[in-house]
Design a protein around this motif. Structure first.
Motif, PDB file in Angstrom:
ATOM      1  N   GLN A  18       0.811  -1.353  -0.100  1.00  0.00           N
ATOM      2  CA  GLN A  18       0.120   0.054   0.034  1.00  0.00           C
ATOM      3  C   GLN A  18       0.825   1.031   0.009  1.00  0.00           C
ATOM      4  N   GLU A  22       1.689   3.982  -3.047  1.00  0.00           N
ATOM      5  CA  GLU A  22       1.377   5.526  -2.891  1.00  0.00           C
ATOM      6  C   GLU A  22       2.886   6.388  -3.399  1.00  0.00           C
ATOM      7  N   GLU A  27       1.484   9.755  -5.069  1.00  0.00           N
ATOM      8  CA  GLU A  27       0.744  10.309  -3.915  1.00  0.00           C
ATOM      9  C   GLU A  27       1.533  10.712  -2.810  1.00  0.00           C
ATOM     10  N   LEU A  28       2.544  10.302  -2.455  1.00  0.00           N
ATOM     11  CA  LEU A  28       3.437  10.488  -1.408  1.00  0.00           C
ATOM     12  C   LEU A  28       4.682  10.920  -2.125  1.00  0.00           C
TER      13      LEU A  28
END
Length: 243
Positions: A18, A22, A27-28
């Motif tokens: 997960q 990301e 997203e990160l």
């Protein structure tokens, strides 16, 4: 009675997947910090040891920096990660990332001729059972390619063909690079079959390449490899550019 295999899930593995998704998906972003172990454990509904193990794996993969007593920082994977992230970058769900696919194809076209050249040079400078066995396996893979008509199976045989060339080249650096490129490439075999059929169906080109390597002719091997790889590579890149 038909039994269904039981898939044992790893909690820390799920946490790793997960967070890795990301990071690689953007997203990160690099330089941002993750929540604390306690916060992550609460948010994900898992134990802190599972989070800690996942963070250690992420750090080993070059995706985050973990320092005792400090926040976990997201790294720029383009600078810190290794080739092992390529398969994750290529396939986002069921979608192929065109830019990543293009870079893999470019690496394939660049590395293939050099690997063939090294293999021929080693054959020229060596003799004995190990080389003879590897050359026999190389020729046998060509025979298997000739006997096969299914494009998907032909692609798999072609991968084995290059695997034998790598054995002859005896380069650990190229071997590791190839392993990661192959891991990224294999999930897309079915999708690539229509474009790759001309290449993997060109038995004469594979036979010529095997002959050049067996004869210990590095330049001929490199030129033959480039002639084999370039048409499909160019077609695939054009298809990606038009996607």
């Amino acid at each position: 009675m038909a039994w269904t295999p039981v898939v044992k899930r790893s909690v820390s593995g799920d946490v790793f997947e997960q967070i890795a998704a990301e990071v690689l998906g953007g997203e990160l972003i690099a330089g941002s910090t993750l929540p604390s172990e306690r916060q992550l454990a609460e948010a994900l509904g898992v134990s802190r040891p599972a989070v800690r193990e996942a963070l250690q794996r992420l750090a080993a993969a070059g995706l985050v920096s973990v320092r005792q007593g400090e926040a976990t920082t997201v790294l720029d994977y383009r600078r810190s990660a290794g080739l092992e992230v390529l398969p994750r970058l290529l396939l986002r769900g069921s979608t192929i990332d065109p830019a990543v696919a293009r870079s893999i194809l470019e690496a394939r076209l660049h590395n293939g001729p050099k690997i063939a050249e090294l293999a021929a040079a080693r054959v020229r400078g060596s003799a004995g059972a190990p080389v003879d066995i590897e050359l026999t396996q190389l020729h046998e893979s060509v025979d298997s390619l000739v006997a096969e008509s299914d494009p998907l199976t032909q692609q798999r045989i072609a991968l084995e063909f290059w695997d034998h060339i790598l054995d002859l080249a005896d380069s650990i650096a190229f071997r590791l690079m190839y392993s990661m490129l192959r891991a990224a490439y294999e999930p897309a075999l079915a999708a690539l079959a229509p474009i790759m059929s001309a290449e993997v169906g060109n038995a004469d080109a594979y036979r010529d390449l095997a002959a050049a390597i067996a004869a210990g002719e590095p330049k001929r091997a490199a030129d033959t490899a480039r002639a084999l790889l370039e048409p499909a590579t160019t077609a695939l890149i054009h298809a990606l550019d038009g996607a």
